[in-house]
Design a protein around this motif. Structure first.
Motif, PDB file in Angstrom:
ATOM      1  N   GLY A   1      29.058  95.342  -4.945  1.00 51.91           N
ATOM      2  CA  GLY A   1      29.610  94.638  -3.797  1.00 51.91           C
ATOM      3  C   GLY A   1      28.965  94.862  -2.454  1.00 51.91           C
ATOM      4  N   PHE A   2      27.666  95.189  -2.424  1.00 54.60           N
ATOM      5  CA  PHE A   2      26.978  95.384  -1.152  1.00 54.60           C
ATOM      6  C   PHE A   2      25.911  94.308  -0.949  1.00 54.60           C
ATOM      7  N   VAL A   3      25.779  93.864   0.289  1.00 54.38           N
ATOM      8  CA  VAL A   3      24.824  92.815   0.631  1.00 54.38           C
ATOM      9  C   VAL A   3      23.407  93.380   0.580  1.00 54.38           C
ATOM     10  N   LEU A   4      22.483  92.599   0.014  1.00 57.87           N
ATOM     11  CA  LEU A   4      21.096  93.030  -0.106  1.00 57.87           C
ATOM     12  C   LEU A   4      20.173  92.172   0.759  1.00 57.87           C
ATOM     13  N   GLU A   5      19.692  91.073   0.236  1.00 56.97           N
ATOM     14  CA  GLU A   5      18.712  90.230   0.918  1.00 56.97           C
ATOM     15  C   GLU A   5      18.725  88.867   0.265  1.00 56.97           C
ATOM     16  N   ALA A   6      17.943  87.949   0.796  1.00 56.10           N
ATOM     17  CA  ALA A   6      17.749  86.643   0.165  1.00 56.10           C
ATOM     18  C   ALA A   6      16.539  86.715  -0.762  1.00 56.10           C
ATOM     19  N   PRO A   7      16.363  85.735  -1.641  1.00 56.93           N
ATOM     20  CA  PRO A   7      15.221  85.783  -2.559  1.00 56.93           C
ATOM     21  C   PRO A   7      13.871  85.858  -1.873  1.00 56.93           C
ATOM     22  N   THR A   8      13.743  85.238  -0.700  1.00 57.77           N
ATOM     23  CA  THR A   8      12.452  85.263   0.004  1.00 57.77           C
ATOM     24  C   THR A   8      12.621  85.581   1.486  1.00 57.77           C
ATOM     25  N   ALA A   9      13.702  86.243   1.842  1.00 57.94           N
ATOM     26  CA  ALA A   9      13.971  86.473   3.264  1.00 57.94           C
ATOM     27  C   ALA A   9      14.854  87.693   3.456  1.00 57.94           C
ATOM     28  N   SER A  10      14.815  88.242   4.667  1.00 56.54           N
ATOM     29  CA  SER A  10      15.745  89.285   5.085  1.00 56.54           C
ATOM     30  C   SER A  10      16.985  88.634   5.684  1.00 56.54           C
ATOM     31  N   LEU A  11      18.043  89.408   5.761  1.00 59.64           N
ATOM     32  CA  LEU A  11      19.298  88.943   6.346  1.00 59.64           C
ATOM     33  C   LEU A  11      19.626  89.788   7.561  1.00 59.64           C
ATOM     34  N   ILE A  12      20.049  89.137   8.651  1.00 61.28           N
ATOM     35  CA  ILE A  12      20.667  89.871   9.758  1.00 61.28           C
ATOM     36  C   ILE A  12      21.975  89.183  10.101  1.00 61.28           C
ATOM     37  N   ILE A  13      22.937  89.988  10.540  1.00 61.44           N
ATOM     38  CA  ILE A  13      24.206  89.447  11.002  1.00 61.44           C
ATOM     39  C   ILE A  13      24.442  89.902  12.434  1.00 61.44           C
ATOM     40  N   ARG A  14      25.241  89.118  13.159  1.00 67.14           N
ATOM     41  CA  ARG A  14      25.652  89.521  14.514  1.00 67.14           C
ATOM     42  C   ARG A  14      27.118  89.900  14.471  1.00 67.14           C
ATOM     43  N   ARG A  15      27.395  91.065  15.009  1.00 67.28           N
ATOM     44  CA  ARG A  15      28.752  91.579  15.111  1.00 67.28           C
ATOM     45  C   ARG A  15      28.966  91.937  16.570  1.00 67.28           C
ATOM     46  N   GLY A  16      29.581  91.000  17.316  1.00 64.00           N
ATOM     47  CA  GLY A  16      29.656  91.184  18.760  1.00 64.00           C
ATOM     48  C   GLY A  16      28.270  91.113  19.358  1.00 64.00           C
ATOM     49  N   ASP A  17      27.876  92.162  20.087  1.00 63.75           N
ATOM     50  CA  ASP A  17      26.536  92.212  20.677  1.00 63.75           C
ATOM     51  C   ASP A  17      25.587  93.101  19.874  1.00 63.75           C
ATOM     52  N   THR A  18      25.956  93.411  18.643  1.00 61.32           N
ATOM     53  CA  THR A  18      25.113  94.241  17.787  1.00 61.32           C
ATOM     54  C   THR A  18      24.583  93.408  16.632  1.00 61.32           C
ATOM     55  N   PHE A  19      23.302  93.574  16.356  1.00 61.82           N
ATOM     56  CA  PHE A  19      22.656  92.874  15.252  1.00 61.82           C
ATOM     57  C   PHE A  19      22.384  93.885  14.142  1.00 61.82           C
ATOM     58  N   VAL A  20      22.793  93.548  12.937  1.00 63.77           N
ATOM     59  CA  VAL A  20      22.772  94.489  11.823  1.00 63.77           C
ATOM     60  C   VAL A  20      22.042  93.857  10.644  1.00 63.77           C
ATOM     61  N   THR A  21      21.250  94.672   9.944  1.00 69.72           N
ATOM     62  CA  THR A  21      20.623  94.248   8.699  1.00 69.72           C
ATOM     63  C   THR A  21      20.946  95.275   7.627  1.00 69.72           C
ATOM     64  N   PRO A  22      21.024  94.872   6.366  1.00 74.92           N
ATOM     65  CA  PRO A  22      21.278  95.862   5.315  1.00 74.92           C
ATOM     66  C   PRO A  22      20.228  96.973   5.334  1.00 74.92           C
ATOM     67  N   ALA A  23      20.700  98.206   5.186  1.00 77.78           N
ATOM     68  CA  ALA A  23      19.779  99.342   5.159  1.00 77.78           C
ATOM     69  C   ALA A  23      18.750  99.157   4.047  1.00 77.78           C
ATOM     70  N   PRO A  24      17.490  99.531   4.294  1.00 77.01           N
ATOM     71  CA  PRO A  24      16.433  99.287   3.303  1.00 77.01           C
ATOM     72  C   PRO A  24      16.509 100.250   2.128  1.00 77.01           C
ATOM     73  N   ASN A  25      17.642 100.184   1.441  1.00 79.61           N
ATOM     74  CA  ASN A  25      17.771 100.876   0.162  1.00 79.61           C
ATOM     75  C   ASN A  25      18.212  99.823  -0.845  1.00 79.61           C
ATOM     76  N   GLY A  26      18.632 100.203  -1.992  1.00 73.42           N
ATOM     77  CA  GLY A  26      19.076  99.212  -2.956  1.00 73.42           C
ATOM     78  C   GLY A  26      18.000  98.237  -3.388  1.00 73.42           C
ATOM     79  N   GLY A  27      16.729  98.639  -3.247  1.00 71.87           N
ATOM     80  CA  GLY A  27      15.643  97.764  -3.661  1.00 71.87           C
ATOM     81  C   GLY A  27      15.337  96.657  -2.683  1.00 71.87           C
ATOM     82  N   ILE A  28      15.781  96.794  -1.448  1.00 72.56           N
ATOM     83  CA  ILE A  28      15.529  95.769  -0.433  1.00 72.56           C
ATOM     84  C   ILE A  28      14.079  95.873   0.050  1.00 72.56           C
ATOM     85  N   LEU A  29      13.433  94.733   0.175  1.00 72.67           N
ATOM     86  CA  LEU A  29      12.105  94.670   0.757  1.00 72.67           C
ATOM     87  C   LEU A  29      12.246  94.699   2.277  1.00 72.67           C
TER      88      LEU A  29
END
Length: 294
Positions: free
Chosen positions: A192-220
């Protein structure tokens, strides 16, 4: 795709200290056959690659791409690439790219089956027109990647975190997303943890903070994401790497997919849940990403 340029590389060792690698390059007709039938890149997908965006003859973020190529080679137990040689090859390809947006691909294969050395080459082609994705956004479907977030640490032989040529699963995921009425996919781990897209990274905005999944879990680790985070920090925004549950994605104020050629594509829906799109902020992202970046 109308290939503009192709350059075969005779790879040298990483410790080779020469200052000119011209004799190790061979320009070839990009429309003509260049690989043998025993090539393991085509037989088994046994190799690695990088895609570098080019804007008006300027290759973007070359050094981070080369460093990631070396990282992938290490994971895949390929000979360490000589980064000076590859940089010179990129500069030759850059000079052949022309006006507008292009993509340079770097490919390092294990070589011919039972052969003595790897096979390597660089190509240049016009980039697809991603105007619609950058301005109108993309709908994504959440897809289970089929492994827990701690699997890469337990099973390094799966090569998770390397940018390998074995992209059949990634392409199948995009086809499945389209069957579900989306444009792209976001992978999640089986726990149940967010990873990445097939050919892209993911970032989300939470208020004024921008977050990306930590580069573990096989994330490129995405070169474009890294560059955009530097830009956001310069603008005074907070950035963070976190292990994100799926609920963090669905609760985000906004989200984007980031890649070297498509650049920043705002997410307009996740599994049919609409997302607000900040058109001005997205436009500012892409203005920055289209500017010369080293």
């Amino acid at each position: 795709m109308a290939w503009r340029y192709a350059l075969m590389i005779d790879p040298v060792g990483s410790a080779d200290s020469r200052t000119n690698f011209a004799e190790t390059f061979s320009e070839v007709d990009p429309s003509a056959p260049a690989l043998t039938v025993g090539e393991l890149s085509t037989q088994r997908g046994d190799g690695i690659f990088e895609s570098i965006g080019v804007v008006d003859g300027h290759a973007q973020e070359v050094e981070p791409h080369l460093q990631r190529l070396a990282h992938s080679a290490q994971i895949c137990e390929l000979p360490a690439p000589n980064l000076d040689q590859w940089c010179e090859a990129v500069r030759r390809a850059e000079a052949a790219s022309g006006a507008g947006e292009s993509v340079i691909k770097l490919i390092l294969s294990r070589g011919v089956e039972h052969g003595p050395t790897p096979t390597a080459w660089v190509t240049v082609a016009p980039a697809a027109d991603f105007t619609a994705a950058r301005t109108e956004g993309v709908r994504v479907a959440v897809l289970d990647r089929g492994y827990s977030i701690d699997l890469p640490a337990r099973a390094p032989w799966l090569l998770l975190g390397a940018k390998t040529l074995s992209y059949a699963v990634n392409m199948a995921a995009i086809r499945e997303a389209k069957r579900r009425g989306a444009d792209d996919a976001v992978f999640v781990s089986s726990d149940g943890f967010v990873l990445e897209a097939p050919t892209a990274s993911l970032i989300i905005r939470r208020g004024d903070t921008f977050v990306t999944p930590a580069p573990n879990g096989g994330i490129l680790h995405g070169t474009t994401q890294l560059s955009l985070f530097e830009h956001l920090a310069d603008r005074g925004f907070a950035t963070a790497y976190e292990t994100l549950p799926v609920s963090a994605l669905t609760a985000a104020d906004a989200a984007w997919l980031l890649s070297s050629v498509r650049l920043a594509a705002p997410i307009t829906a996740v599994d049919d849940r609409p997302f607000a799109v900040d058109a001005d902020l997205t436009a500012s992202f892409n203005t920055y990403l289209l500017s010369p970046r080293d």
